[in-house]
Design a protein around this motif. Structure first.
Motif, mmCIF file in Angstrom:
data_model
loop_
_atom_site.group_PDB
_atom_site.id
_atom_site.type_symbol
_atom_site.label_atom_id
_atom_site.label_comp_id
_atom_site.label_asym_id
_atom_site.label_seq_id
_atom_site.Cartn_x
_atom_site.Cartn_y
_atom_site.Cartn_z
ATOM 1 N N VAL A 79 -49.187 51.508 -70.040
ATOM 2 C CA VAL A 79 -50.484 50.836 -70.089
ATOM 3 C C VAL A 79 -51.435 51.493 -69.096
ATOM 4 O O VAL A 79 -51.046 51.911 -68.010
ATOM 5 N N GLY A 80 -52.694 51.581 -69.496
ATOM 6 C CA GLY A 80 -53.694 52.221 -68.660
ATOM 7 C C GLY A 80 -54.878 52.650 -69.494
ATOM 8 O O GLY A 80 -54.959 52.324 -70.676
ATOM 9 N N PRO A 81 -55.802 53.376 -68.886
ATOM 10 C CA PRO A 81 -55.730 54.061 -67.591
ATOM 11 C C PRO A 81 -55.539 53.149 -66.363
ATOM 12 O O PRO A 81 -55.050 53.593 -65.332
ATOM 13 N N VAL A 82 -55.931 51.869 -66.471
ATOM 14 C CA VAL A 82 -55.749 50.952 -65.353
ATOM 15 C C VAL A 82 -54.981 49.742 -65.846
ATOM 16 O O VAL A 82 -55.404 49.058 -66.792
ATOM 17 N N ALA A 83 -53.836 49.468 -65.225
ATOM 18 C CA ALA A 83 -53.031 48.312 -65.588
ATOM 19 C C ALA A 83 -53.650 47.036 -65.026
ATOM 20 O O ALA A 83 -54.357 47.056 -64.018
ATOM 21 N N GLY A 84 -53.363 45.928 -65.695
ATOM 22 C CA GLY A 84 -53.836 44.638 -65.229
ATOM 23 C C GLY A 84 -55.274 44.362 -65.641
ATOM 24 O O GLY A 84 -55.863 45.061 -66.457
ATOM 25 N N ARG A 85 -55.834 43.337 -65.024
ATOM 26 C CA ARG A 85 -57.169 42.864 -65.393
ATOM 27 C C ARG A 85 -58.247 43.466 -64.505
ATOM 28 O O ARG A 85 -58.039 43.670 -63.309
ATOM 29 N N ILE A 86 -59.395 43.722 -65.112
ATOM 30 C CA ILE A 86 -60.605 44.067 -64.371
ATOM 31 C C ILE A 86 -61.636 42.989 -64.669
ATOM 32 O O ILE A 86 -61.965 42.736 -65.835
ATOM 33 N N ASN A 87 -62.093 42.364 -63.623
ATOM 34 C CA ASN A 87 -62.987 41.208 -63.739
ATOM 35 C C ASN A 87 -64.233 41.541 -64.549
ATOM 36 O O ASN A 87 -65.030 42.406 -64.177
#
Length: 335
Positions: A79-87
């Motif tokens: 997962v990516g380019p950035v994993a997790g949530r970006i507000n």
């Protein structure tokens, strides 16, 4: 000398897509190029019942279909380019307001609608001739559809040895960008067709990142003495979605089964996002109905939503800079 992947017997054609297989005395691991996805991780040790310990689907097209329906659990993918949530998918970038696609309500998750997880990765190298160290090397170049600033490439090297299974992610910036990818397999040491009942996890951490109702980090650290996870080391597995701040340099996370097996995870990253849950049943391999208690996802990474928290380590990559995300997985009998 390594052979090209098209010449090897253990590259199988499954509905028009290559399936790469790494195999030795203790594990057989199958990987598909769509999402650089670990489709199965079958363990076979003397004295223990063989079992597949990762969740997934039977057919490669099922992974594609999950994205098309907008409900992918990202089983086994990079997962990516950035994993997790970006507000809100929004941040300041080189004096501009950069907007990423929103794919989890009003927030951006795991790279968005076009991400590393739903692209075909290219095979750079595949070597199973050396039984001591079998290796698959895949690569992906970012495209404008991925919608991130700058240009980057990502490589993943899957290596199976007699001692461990290693996953190495290397992000390289052609022009300045942001990068924080991870591997997203759901593990169940009881087997993918069982529940997590009887499993325990131990995490080498004294705190986790505080989060708000949208599961976004607040910037604060919650120490176990002050929070609900004071007894997590070791603890039966329950519902989790927390970013644990690691305190050791090796074997930071351990999973143990009641029949005497232990998986240990070691990483060079400071955060282990641990996720157990799921809102609805999913039909997986062999027609098994996966529930919220079917698997646990360990996501080794830098701090989530770092673009909004100056106190977190930066996820910016400067031109020609590389970043290495490494995880080693070992299987052994419990002491």
């Amino acid at each position: 000398m390594a052979s090209t992947f098209s010449q090897l017997d253990n590259v199988q054609q499954l509905v028009g897509m290559e399936v790469f297989e790494l195999k030795n005395d203790w594990a057989t691991i199958r990987i598909i190029p769509f999402g650089a996805t670990i489709q199965s991780f079958r363990i076979h040790l003397d004295g223990f019942q063989p079992r597949d310990i990762v969740l997934g689907y039977d057919h490669p097209q099922d992974y594609q279909r999950a994205f098309e329906l907008g409900s992918s659990p990202y089983f086994g993918a990079i997962v990516g380019p950035v994993a997790g949530r970006i507000n809100k998918g929004r941040f300041e970038w080189e004096n501009t307001h950069w907007q990423l696609p929103l794919n989890e309500g009003e927030h951006h998750l795991h790279g968005g609608t076009q991400s590393f997880s739903n692209q075909y990765w290219s095979c750079v190298h595949f070597d199973t001739q050396n039984q001591e160290k079998q290796c698959l090397h895949l690569q992906l170049q970012s495209t404008p559809e991925i919608s991130y600033p700058g240009i980057q490439s990502c490589e993943v090297r899957y290596t199976l040895s007699p001692e461990s299974f290693q996953i190495e992610l290397i992000s390289t910036a052609q022009t300045t960008t942001i990068a924080n990818p991870t591997q997203h397999s759901y593990f169940n040491l009881n087997g993918h067709d069982a529940t997590l009942k009887g499993l325990e996890i131990e995490i080498a951490a004294t705190s986790y990142l505080g989060k708000n109702e949208a599961k976004l980090p607040t910037g604060n650290h919650v120490h176990f003495s002050d929070g609900e996870y004071a007894a997590l080391q070791p603890s039966p597995i329950g519902a989790l979605d927390h970013a644990f701040v690691l305190t050791k340099e090796s074997e930071q996370v351990k999973m143990r089964s009641s029949d005497g097996l232990q998986l240990s995870f070691s990483t060079n990253m400071p955060i282990f996002q641990v996720y157990v849950g799921g809102e609805s049943p999913i039909v997986g391999k062999g027609g098994v109905k996966y529930s919220a208690q079917s698997g646990i996802c360990f996501e080794n990474q830098l701090h989530p939503d770092a673009v909004h928290h100056p106190t977190f380590p930066s996820i910016t990559l400067q031109t020609n800079e590389k970043r290495r995300n490494f995880i080693e997985i070992k299987l052994q009998q419990c002491d």
